[in-house]
Design an enzyme around this catalytic site. Structure first.
Site, PDB file in Angstrom:
ATOM      1  N   CYS A  43      -6.358   0.819   7.062  1.00 50.20           N
ATOM      2  CA  CYS A  43      -5.222  -0.105   7.038  1.00 50.20           C
ATOM      3  C   CYS A  43      -4.555  -0.022   8.394  1.00 50.20           C
ATOM      4  O   CYS A  43      -3.917   0.979   8.711  1.00 50.20           O
ATOM      5  CB  CYS A  43      -4.237   0.244   5.925  1.00 50.20           C
ATOM      6  SG  CYS A  43      -2.773  -0.829   5.903  1.00 50.20           S
ATOM      7  N   GLY A  44      -4.727  -1.057   9.201  1.00 47.87           N
ATOM      8  CA  GLY A  44      -4.212  -1.040  10.559  1.00 47.87           C
ATOM      9  C   GLY A  44      -2.697  -1.041  10.638  1.00 47.87           C
ATOM     10  O   GLY A  44      -2.098  -0.277  11.398  1.00 47.87           O
TER      11      GLY A  44
ATOM     12  N   ASN B  90     -13.318  -0.989   6.954  1.00 46.42           N
ATOM     13  CA  ASN B  90     -13.209  -1.652   5.652  1.00 46.42           C
ATOM     14  C   ASN B  90     -13.838  -3.042   5.787  1.00 46.42           C
ATOM     15  O   ASN B  90     -14.000  -3.554   6.891  1.00 46.42           O
ATOM     16  CB  ASN B  90     -11.750  -1.713   5.165  1.00 46.42           C
ATOM     17  CG  ASN B  90     -10.815  -2.368   6.160  1.00 46.42           C
ATOM     18  OD1 ASN B  90     -11.174  -2.649   7.295  1.00 46.42           O
ATOM     19  ND2 ASN B  90      -9.588  -2.612   5.743  1.00 46.42           N
TER      20      ASN B  90
ATOM     21  N   GLU C 188      -5.832  -9.888   1.105  1.00 45.55           N
ATOM     22  CA  GLU C 188      -6.303  -8.507   1.154  1.00 45.55           C
ATOM     23  C   GLU C 188      -6.930  -8.062  -0.161  1.00 45.55           C
ATOM     24  O   GLU C 188      -6.425  -8.373  -1.247  1.00 45.55           O
ATOM     25  CB  GLU C 188      -5.153  -7.558   1.515  1.00 45.55           C
ATOM     26  CG  GLU C 188      -4.684  -7.702   2.950  1.00 45.55           C
ATOM     27  CD  GLU C 188      -3.861  -6.505   3.394  1.00 45.55           C
ATOM     28  OE1 GLU C 188      -4.266  -5.359   3.106  1.00 45.55           O
ATOM     29  OE2 GLU C 188      -2.801  -6.722   4.011  1.00 45.55           O
TER      30      GLU C 188
ATOM     31  N   CYS D 107      -1.919  -8.236   8.200  1.00 44.24           N
ATOM     32  CA  CYS D 107      -3.012  -7.295   7.940  1.00 44.24           C
ATOM     33  C   CYS D 107      -3.575  -6.877   9.285  1.00 44.24           C
ATOM     34  O   CYS D 107      -4.201  -7.684   9.975  1.00 44.24           O
ATOM     35  CB  CYS D 107      -4.092  -7.937   7.070  1.00 44.24           C
ATOM     36  SG  CYS D 107      -5.537  -6.881   6.789  1.00 44.24           S
ATOM     37  N   GLY D 108      -3.333  -5.626   9.664  1.00 40.37           N
ATOM     38  CA  GLY D 108      -3.757  -5.149  10.978  1.00 40.37           C
ATOM     39  C   GLY D 108      -5.262  -5.149  11.153  1.00 40.37           C
ATOM     40  O   GLY D 108      -5.786  -5.669  12.145  1.00 40.37           O
TER      41      GLY D 108
ATOM     42  N   GLN E  84       0.826  -1.205   0.000  1.00 38.22           N
ATOM     43  CA  GLN E  84       0.000   0.000   0.000  1.00 38.22           C
ATOM     44  C   GLN E  84       0.861   1.256   0.000  1.00 38.22           C
ATOM     45  O   GLN E  84       1.998   1.239   0.494  1.00 38.22           O
ATOM     46  CB  GLN E  84      -0.928   0.049   1.229  1.00 38.22           C
ATOM     47  CG  GLN E  84      -2.205  -0.761   1.125  1.00 38.22           C
ATOM     48  CD  GLN E  84      -2.056  -2.152   1.706  1.00 38.22           C
ATOM     49  OE1 GLN E  84      -1.129  -2.413   2.478  1.00 38.22           O
ATOM     50  NE2 GLN E  84      -2.948  -3.053   1.340  1.00 38.22           N
TER      51      GLN E  84
END
EC number: 5.1.1.7
Length: 274
Positions: free
Chosen positions: A73-74, A157, A208, A217-218, A44
């Site tokens: 996005c964590g 999200n 994702e 992925c947080g 990202q």
């Protein structure tokens, strides 16, 4: 344009300061920069923008490698907090930012971990969005000629969480893209494959939306714990083991925000001519 390369447990980011630089990112440019052969390479792109509200410190924007903009996005949030402090944009330890769908508080601890208030998980189908008549703890879906049992939640999200016996042998590469683009997710979804080790410990892989499987992925870790707690499988504090490392998630249940704590690493600074 100056940028930094950072990662949160192997989920890697190109981070750009748009407070002191004038920048514009088209989807085509983002895809070119994301290419690991001819560009910088990242999962990202994170953009730090001036705040839209005087009560906030920054505005936080996130773009997937395919050029699409997303609202959460964590892992990126933790890197965002480290970045603005490393670059001298703030010296605060509690940083308030806006995103496309709300506000977040990012807290940098004394040992440089970052604790993120991710807000309250939302299980309402319309909030995800997810096509369902009413909210359920478990949904039955059809995908690739098989029946899939899953939980669905929004962490800002869309997330779908599937419990599996063993994440190492789970069909992430096959089922991930099918579920990501399932017709019941009009805006696609992030797909988590969760193995419950005990009430305080899960293993997780995440496919994702717009990026494929990443090392961490947080928001996916948060979603998995939220779904697990809602289904009565997990305790209020859970260690999440991802391919890239560990996150700690805490949630007291409905009416309370969920907290994620984990590391954020600075890899290098760079300059690129656009």
């Amino acid at each position: 344009m100056q940028f930094s390369k950072m990662h949160g447990l192997g989920n890697d980011f190109m981070v750009v300061d748009a407070v002191t630089q004038n920048v514009f990112f088209s989807p085509e440019l983002i895809r070119r920069l994301a290419d690991r052969h001819v560009g910088v390479g990242f999962d990202q792109l994170l953009v730090v923008e001036p705040p839209y509200d005087p009560d906030l410190d920054f505005h936080y924007r996130i773009f997937n490698a395919d050029g699409s903009e997303v609202s959460q996005c964590g892992n990126g949030a933790r890197c965002f907090a480290r970045f603005v402090r490393l670059k001298g944009l703030t010296n605060k330890r509690d940083i308030c930012v806006s995103t496309a769908n709300g506000r977040m508080i990012l807290s940098v601890t004394d040992d440089e971990l970052v604790r993120v208030n991710m807000g309250e998980p939302n299980f309402e189908p319309s909030a995800v969005p997810f096509r369902a008549i009413k909210a359920e703890k478990t949904y039955i879906m059809r995908a690739s000629e098989q029946t899939v049992l899953c939980g669905v939640v929004s962490m800002g999200n869309p997330h779908c969480v599937i419990q599996v016996d063993d994440v190492d042998t789970a069909a992430v590469e096959i089922l991930g893209p099918i579920m990501e683009s399932h017709e019941r997710f009009p805006e696609r979804a992030n797909i988590g494959f969760m193995q419950v080790m005990k009430r305080e410990h899960i293993r997780l892989r995440v496919y994702e939306r717009g990026a494929g499987e990443t090392r961490a992925c947080g928001s996916g870790a948060c979603a998995a714990v939220a779904v697990g707690i809602s289904q009565g499988l997990l305790a209020e504090e859970v260690r999440v083991e991802l391919p890239g490392g560990r996150l700690d998630i805490a949630w007291k249940g409905p009416g309370h925000p969920l907290f994620m704590t984990g590391p954020a690493a600075h890899v290098y600074d760079g300059f690129i001519h656009l």
